[in-house]
Enzyme design. Structure first.
Site, mmCIF file in Angstrom:
data_model
loop_
_atom_site.group_PDB
_atom_site.id
_atom_site.type_symbol
_atom_site.label_atom_id
_atom_site.label_comp_id
_atom_site.label_asym_id
_atom_site.label_seq_id
_atom_site.Cartn_x
_atom_site.Cartn_y
_atom_site.Cartn_z
ATOM 1 N N ASP A 1 -7.731 18.058 -14.316
ATOM 2 C CA ASP A 1 -7.956 16.715 -14.838
ATOM 3 C C ASP A 1 -7.673 16.778 -16.338
ATOM 4 O OD1 ASP A 1 -8.983 14.380 -15.929
ATOM 5 O OD2 ASP A 1 -10.665 14.262 -14.513
ATOM 6 N N TYR B 1 -16.386 15.446 -15.678
ATOM 7 C CA TYR B 1 -16.663 14.010 -15.662
ATOM 8 C C TYR B 1 -17.766 13.734 -14.625
ATOM 9 C CZ TYR B 1 -15.946 9.055 -14.886
ATOM 10 O OH TYR B 1 -16.129 7.711 -14.749
ATOM 11 N N ARG C 1 0.830 -1.217 0.000
ATOM 12 C CA ARG C 1 0.000 0.000 0.000
ATOM 13 C C ARG C 1 0.857 1.256 0.000
ATOM 14 N NH1 ARG C 1 -2.028 1.670 4.565
ATOM 15 N NH2 ARG C 1 -2.037 -0.429 5.439
ATOM 16 N N LYS D 1 -8.093 5.344 -19.270
ATOM 17 C CA LYS D 1 -8.486 5.762 -20.620
ATOM 18 C C LYS D 1 -7.293 5.631 -21.567
ATOM 19 C CE LYS D 1 -12.250 6.541 -18.396
ATOM 20 N NZ LYS D 1 -12.586 7.821 -17.803
HETATM 21 C C1 LIG Z 1 -12.982 8.237 -16.583
HETATM 22 C C2 LIG Z 1 -12.637 9.584 -16.063
HETATM 23 C C3 LIG Z 1 -12.411 9.801 -14.700
HETATM 24 C C4 LIG Z 1 -12.549 8.698 -13.687
HETATM 25 O O1 LIG Z 1 -11.609 7.707 -13.888
HETATM 26 P P1 LIG Z 1 -11.821 6.157 -13.429
HETATM 27 O O2 LIG Z 1 -10.549 5.543 -13.812
HETATM 28 O O3 LIG Z 1 -13.018 5.651 -14.155
HETATM 29 O O4 LIG Z 1 -12.068 6.207 -11.960
HETATM 30 C C5 LIG Z 1 -12.083 11.073 -14.291
HETATM 31 N N1 LIG Z 1 -11.977 12.092 -15.168
HETATM 32 C C6 LIG Z 1 -12.193 11.928 -16.495
HETATM 33 C C7 LIG Z 1 -12.069 13.091 -17.407
HETATM 34 C C8 LIG Z 1 -12.527 10.664 -16.981
HETATM 35 O O5 LIG Z 1 -12.768 10.502 -18.294
#
Ligand SMILES: *Cc1c(COP(=O)(O)O)cnc(C)c1O
Length: 395
Positions: free
Chosen positions: A187, A118, A65, A212
């Site tokens: 983000d 998101y 962890r 992604k």
């Molecule tokens: C998918 C996504 C998230 C969340 O990510 P996870 O890996 O699904 O928890 C956050 N921000 C954006 C822009 C995303 O496309």
């Protein structure tokens, strides 16, 4: 192998395509592929070393962890690509979002974020934050000065932006965020480190859902935050209790994905622009958005701050909810699924899926209607994607 290695200095490149290949190899020995370290426990060399590792941030060989050599390789690669001092990987993008918000904010703190976000981030800010006494103001992230106007001096701890933003790929001016609050977070999932570098604009932290395009093959759930080392250490201290540390297997897929991110992301960008340009000419589509289109309201800003505008585009079907449902049910090559950045082209109906947790008012503010479709361009030939979309639109 050290004995007979020639002593040449490492090749240093400022091109992210090259860094994506060279970074994150510190613990590889002679292996070319990223190494998975499955062990959760590591032998400590001495009493003193164990005591030190228990109390210093991110030891790579102590306990799972706290850190892991393979996960650290992924973190190092992201840090290098983002021009950051350090990075911390998480078990998901939301794990990273959660850690940023709850490391920096306490009851009484104030956050400024944008309407278009998101869906999970929106739910966290509108649902969880108020429960913990954290107040959030939402602004139009495309309006110059909007974030600055909403900042409450002495109260605002965090400015949270997403650019390009889900689902309408709105672009936020990164130069406006820099010194707005004690902490600014971007983000950058839709841009990846190949598309833009928020830290170079003065932002404190950049985060990704590496689930992604970074991992890029729909086979890893992974998040990461990068920035100054003292902030990353602070986030690490929170995350070690949060327990949303990245799996060594997923981090391995993240690092493997990075190796091919350059050509994948470039092709997805080109394909998204080709598909968006084709959609713009259609009578049954009333609006198309991609930051690389001349028609995007912030095309000039996107050109200024993005190297590549990414594989995600959004469009609005003239026929509303019925057309939206028929369309996503009719694609054959493209898949109806809620993710982005992978090899398969995906179509998503945000109002019923990714953003279904929003109230009608929140949806209206984010521009999401029953006819809104998000498309994540994959790696198929653009002509085939267009042929499939054409057939689905005529269905
Ligand atoms: C998918 C996504 C998230 C969340 O990510 P996870 O890996 O699904 O928890 C956050 N921000 C954006 C822009 C995303 O496309």
């Amino acid at each position: 192998m050290a004995d007979d290695s020639p002593s040449v200095p490492p090749f240093v490149s400022s091109h992210p395509e090259t860094m994506a290949i060279t970074a994150g190899r510190a613990d590889n020995d002679a292996a070319l592929a990223p190494v998975v370290w499955t062990s959760t426990a590591f032998e400590t060399p001495s009493f003193a070393a164990a005591a030190r590792m228990a109390h210093s941030p991110a030891p790579k060989r102590f306990y799972g962890r706290f850190g892991n050599p393979g996960v650290a390789a992924f973190e190092d690669a992201i840090a290098q690509l983002e021009g950051a001092e350090g990075a911390r990987a998480f078990s998901s993008g939301m794990g990273a979002v959660f850690a940023c918000v709850f490391t920096m904010c306490s009851p009484g703190s104030h956050i400024v974020a944008q309407h278009q976000l998101y869906g999970g981030t929106n739910s966290l800010l509108t649902g969880l934050c108020p429960r913990f006494g954290i107040d959030v103001t939402f602004v139009d992230g495309t309006k110059p000065g909007a974030f600055a106007e909403a900042v409450r001096p002495g109260k605002t701890m965090l400015v949270f932006a997403e650019t390009p933003a889900n689902p309408w790929v709105e672009v936020v001016d990164l130069d406006e965020l820099g010194q707005l609050a004690p902490f600014t977070v971007v983000d950058s999932t839709l841009a990846t480190p190949l598309g833009q570098q928020p830290l170079a604009h003065g932002v404190n932290l950049v985060l990704h859902s590496a689930t992604k395009a970074i991992a890029g093959h729909n086979d890893a759930t992974l998040g990461v935050v990068a920035g100054e080392q003292d902030l990353i250490d602070w986030i690490w201290g929170f995350s070690v209790l949060q327990g949303a540390n990245a799996s060594p297997y997923d981090a391995n897929n993240g690092l493997r994905g990075l190796r091919s991110l350059g050509p994948r992301f470039r092709q997805q960008t080109d394909t998204a622009i080709a598909v968006a340009t084709w959609l713009e000419a259609r009578e049954d589509v009333t609006r198309v958005a991609h930051p690389g289109l001349a028609s995007h309201p912030q095309a000039a800003l996107a050109a200024r701050q993005m190297r590549l505008t990414g594989g995600v585009l959004a469009c609005e079907l003239r026929g509303g909810a019925d057309a939206g449902r028929r369309f996503v049910d009719s694609v054959r090559l493209c898949r109806q699924a809620t993710s982005l950045g992978g090899p398969e082209t995906l179509v998503t109906h945000p109002a019923s899926t990714t953003h279904a947790g929003m109230t009608d008012e929140e949806m209206a503010e984010a521009g999401i209607t029953p006819g809104t479709i998000r498309v994540s361009a994959g790696l198929e030939h653009a002509d085939d994607i267009i042929a499939d979309l054409a057939a689905a639109l005529s269905a």
